[in-house]
Design an enzyme around this catalytic site. Structure first.
Site, PDB file in Angstrom:
ATOM      1  N   LYS A  59       0.882  -1.169   0.000  1.00  0.00           N
ATOM      2  CA  LYS A  59       0.000   0.000   0.000  1.00  0.00           C
ATOM      3  C   LYS A  59       0.896   1.187   0.000  1.00  0.00           C
ATOM      4  O   LYS A  59       0.507   2.265   0.139  1.00  0.00           O
ATOM      5  CB  LYS A  59      -0.934  -0.037   1.148  1.00  0.00           C
ATOM      6  N   HIS A  77       6.663  -6.847  -3.245  1.00  0.00           N
ATOM      7  CA  HIS A  77       6.754  -6.082  -1.997  1.00  0.00           C
ATOM      8  C   HIS A  77       7.985  -6.512  -1.203  1.00  0.00           C
ATOM      9  O   HIS A  77       8.172  -6.066  -0.069  1.00  0.00           O
ATOM     10  CB  HIS A  77       5.510  -6.316  -1.140  1.00  0.00           C
ATOM     11  N   SER A 107      -3.207   3.543   5.055  1.00  0.00           N
ATOM     12  CA  SER A 107      -3.678   2.751   3.929  1.00  0.00           C
ATOM     13  C   SER A 107      -3.526   1.264   4.202  1.00  0.00           C
ATOM     14  O   SER A 107      -4.421   0.457   3.897  1.00  0.00           O
ATOM     15  CB  SER A 107      -2.910   3.141   2.663  1.00  0.00           C
TER      16      SER A 107
END
Length: 264
Positions: A59, A77, A107
């Site tokens: 995010k 990620h 987020s």
């Protein structure tokens, strides 16, 4: 190979009841259990010299990727130290996108609420502490953003700030074009700017994950693409939380030379 972004597809094909998976440490980094359990193929993934790796802290299928024709665009990620070594050995180009910590944690909190395979986020105040302690999936935000920043001198890494993209998307797209050594006519650049705006992407099923069953991503809790704003953290941090977070942030970021904007 990068972390399997499409592991939800494998989950969909499974007959098991969906549940929130625990985190497992991989070389000291907490990762989602399905990723940790297939770490061998990920770690040994063979990159190609023309692969483009796009990396972000959140995010911000190994076998399937192996059969994709070149050039491949691979999302991950993974923190720098867990990226398969073949990416660095082949001098692959990497675009790293970083977002300021306060908006990032907000987020991520809403994402963990709606993603029913992620660990239970718990109350906001405890989640912020877990973020500061690096105890969320994919590890420490501080280590993540700082390591990629430091490694720019050693590898082909273009470091892009989310806030800069919000401020002037055309400028940042031109930076990417220069990095990739491609030229596009002005009308194409303009179309890219339009099609990659947050509102357009929020309405695009290819980007908003609306096709993923609600048993996995419950978008009645929070949409996958929620606000995309810079400065939304002000709506969630209390004054006291912000003060504690800022003090911790200053300690962790001191001397890194890395600076984020928390508002535009």
């Amino acid at each position: 190979m990068a972390a399997p972004e499409n592991y939800t597809k494998a989950l969909q094909e499974s007959q098991d009841v969906f549940h929130r998976f625990p985190l497992q440490l991989v070389h000291g980094i907490p990762l989602m259990e399905p990723i940790a359990q297939q770490w061998g193929p990920i770690e040994n993934f063979q990159a190609r010299p023309d692969d483009l790796l796009i990396s972000t802290y959140p995010k911000a299928g190994v076998q399937q990727l192996a059969n994709v024709p070149s050039p491949r665009v691979i999302k991950t990620h993974l923190p720098f130290q867990l990226v398969p070594k073949s990416f660095w050995e082949n001098r692959c180009k990497v675009i790293y996108v970083a977002r300021n910590a306060k908006d990032n944690v907000v987020s991520y909190y809403f994402f963990d609420q709606m993603n029913k395979t992620q660990p239970e986020p718990g109350p906001w105040e405890l989640y912020v502490q877990k973020f500061m302690d690096g105890k969320l999936a994919w590890g420490s935000w501080y280590d993540h953003v700082c390591r990629y920043w430091a490694e720019r001198a050693n590898h082909c890494i273009l470091y892009v700030f989310y806030e800069d993209m919000k401020e002037d998307p055309a400028r940042e797209i031109r930076r990417v074009m220069d990095f990739l050594e491609v030229e596009l006519p002005p009308q194409v650049l303009e179309k890219i700017v339009q099609q990659t705006s947050f509102q357009i992407m929020k309405e695009n099923p290819m980007a908003n994950y609306s096709s993923v069953p609600s048993t996995i991503l419950d978008q009645t809790v929070s949409p996958f693409m929620r606000k995309g704003q810079v400065g939304d953290w002000k709506n969630h941090f209390t004054v006291a939380q912000s003060k504690v977070f800022d003090a911790h942030y200053q300690r962790r970021m001191q001397g890194t030379g890395l600076h984020f904007r928390t508002q535009l």
